[in-house]
Scaffold this active site. Structure first.
Site, short mmCIF file in Angstrom:
data_model
loop_
_atom_site.label_atom_id
_atom_site.label_comp_id
_atom_site.label_asym_id
_atom_site.label_seq_id
_atom_site.Cartn_x
_atom_site.Cartn_y
_atom_site.Cartn_z
CB THR A 71 -3.42 5.60 3.36
OG1 THR A 71 -2.24 5.93 2.12
CG2 THR A 71 -4.69 6.07 2.63
CD GLN A 172 8.08 11.30 2.64
OE1 GLN A 172 9.44 11.20 2.78
NE2 GLN A 172 7.38 10.43 1.94
CG HIS A 194 6.34 2.01 3.24
ND1 HIS A 194 6.55 2.49 1.91
CD2 HIS A 194 5.15 2.55 3.62
CE1 HIS A 194 5.51 3.32 1.70
NE2 HIS A 194 4.80 3.34 2.78
CB CYS A 330 -1.08 9.49 -14.86
SG CYS A 330 -1.85 9.09 -16.42
N1 PLP Z 1 1.56 10.61 4.15
C1 PLP Z 1 2.83 11.03 3.50
C2 PLP Z 1 3.43 12.38 3.75
C3 PLP Z 1 3.46 9.89 2.64
O1 PLP Z 1 4.57 10.54 2.09
C4 PLP Z 1 2.83 8.96 2.37
C5 PLP Z 1 3.32 7.93 1.52
O2 PLP Z 1 3.88 8.33 0.35
C6 PLP Z 1 1.62 8.55 3.06
C7 PLP Z 1 1.01 9.61 3.93
C8 PLP Z 1 0.88 7.32 2.89
O3 PLP Z 1 1.54 6.28 3.49
P1 PLP Z 1 1.23 4.76 3.30
O4 PLP Z 1 1.92 4.30 2.08
O5 PLP Z 1 1.88 4.04 4.47
O6 PLP Z 1 -0.13 4.59 3.17
#
Ligand code: PLP
Length: 386
Positions: A71, A172, A194, A330
């Site tokens: 994020t 991903q 993670h 949601c």
């Molecule tokens: N971008 C994608 C494509 C994601 O799948 C995710 C997490 O699900 C994120 C960004 C966000 O990553 P983080 O959980 O490390 O903030």
């Protein structure tokens, strides 16, 4: 025993990464910005991790900016570019909210995708002009696993918005695809620990040499003024261990997991009527007789089941210790179907019946057997209850 099929949400920390993290917290707790021997040792740990991440991402150590995860990296890429260069941001309609919301809030432009879940290159071309300063297109989608044609995107961007910086969210893609090669055309690349066996709350943004971004976090000037704040040294070291282990095993693991994923989805398609596989079956048409998954990451089995609500299905699955997820979100009490499925042309009803089973490095054949045993019955029970 739990059957964990939610690895795209988060995958367990690799034992080697846990060892690295614990050892670093126990023995290497110096502040990497300090001057004494223990501080210098922590700084060397960061240097080594930077080198490992650069190797795994196809960049140079100086290009790696450590962050708190996907994020933050996405936000930094979009907002850090807009603040420095002004202009307009453009992204695809299926981006993670960490990109999509930021682009929308900045008044940016959104480009649609086709029914197979890939960006519409003609629409992208028509959307671009000299005012566009940033284009963000993810390498692989988090809900469907559909891989985006980044090389073609880059070509369209260079031709039609020559001043734009290209960002790709490779969160991903990284656990499964050769991101060092596939993300070469991008100026900015996001990854998150993670998703590949590192801890939560750590990530990186690759900022290619010669590409400038404004910092979002300011203070001590760490990460070459691009992201201030004392680094999470133990988390970063663990992320680097996970990245090295993951990239070493990736080709073999991707092949093994693709075979398990195919068995899972093919079994569900065979045993459950009214099951549509995203990116493979076109919305509004009968399920395809031959499933072409060549444009999907190997780990995602994503289906929409007619006549059920995924919330109810997830509840039944959790009751028997199967962990999975759906893409509906949601917010403020009202269920909203996935923006990704909506962009691909799925009806609201069908999108509400979505299920994502995502496999990871620890997934076994027994996990797949169990899912195949339980899910068809669960879907039929829900349909019978209506
Ligand atoms: N971008 C994608 C494509 C994601 O799948 C995710 C997490 O699900 C994120 C960004 C966000 O990553 P983080 O959980 O490390 O903030």
């Amino acid at each position: 025993m739990v059957t964990y099929l939610d690895h795209a949400a988060t995958t367990p920390v690799r034992p080697a990464a846990i060892e690295t993290m614990v050892a670093q917290m126990r023995d290497g707790y110096g502040n990497p910005s300090g001057a004494h021997r223990m501080a210098r040792a922590a700084n060397r740990t960061l240097d080594e991790a930077r080198q490992s991440m650069a190797d795994a991402l196809g960049g140079r150590p100086g290009e790696v900016v450590f962050t708190s995860g996907g994020t933050e990296s996405d936000n930094l890429a979009v907002l850090g570019t807009l603040e420095l260069r002004g202009g307009t941001a453009v992204c695809s309609a299926i981006e993670h909210h960490a990109v999509l919301d930021v682009v929308e809030q900045s008044g940016g432009r959104i480009v649609g995708v086709g029914a197979r879940g890939q960006i519409d290159l003609d629409q992208l071309e028509a959307t671009l002009d000299h005012d566009v300063s940033l284009v963000s297109v993810m390498l692989a989608n988090n809900e469907t696993g559909v891989v985006q044609p980044l090389a073609e995107v880059a070509e369209v961007v260079r031709r039609n918005a020559p001043n734009a910086v290209l960002h790709t969210d490779a969160v991903q893609a990284f656990p499964w695809l050769d991101v060092a090669t596939l993300a070469q055309p991008a100026d900015l690349v996001t990854v998150s620990a993670h998703k590949f066996g590192g801890p939560q709350g750590v990530g990186a943004l690759l900022v290619r040499e010669g590409v400038a971004i404004a910092a979002r976090q300011r203070g001590g000037g760490q990460e070459r003024e691009r992201r201030s704040g004392t680094q999470n040294v133990a988390g970063i070291a663990a992320m680097a261990t996970a990245a090295t282990e993951m990239t070493n095993h990736r080709p073999a693991e991707a092949e093994r997991i693709a075979a398990l994923r195919d068995r899972l989805v093919d079994g569900l398609r065979r045993n459950v009527g009214g099951a549509f596989e995203s990116g493979v079956d076109l919305p509004g048409e009968h399920p395809a007789s031959i499933a072409d998954r060549s444009h999907k990451t190997p780990n995602v089995a994503h289906l929409c089941f007619e006549g059920i609500e995924s919330e109810a299905l997830l509840f039944l699955l959790e009751k028997v210790d199967i962990m999975a997820s759906a893409a509906a979100s949601c917010s403020s009490g009202a269920m909203e179907p996935s923006h990704v499925l909506a962009a691909m042309g799925y009806s609201r009803d069908l999108a509400f019946g979505s299920l994502r089973l995502s496999l990871g490095y620890p997934t076994t054949a027994a996990d797949i057997d169990r899912a195949l045993d339980v899910i068809p019955d669960a879907v039929e029970r829900l349909r019978a209850a209506v």
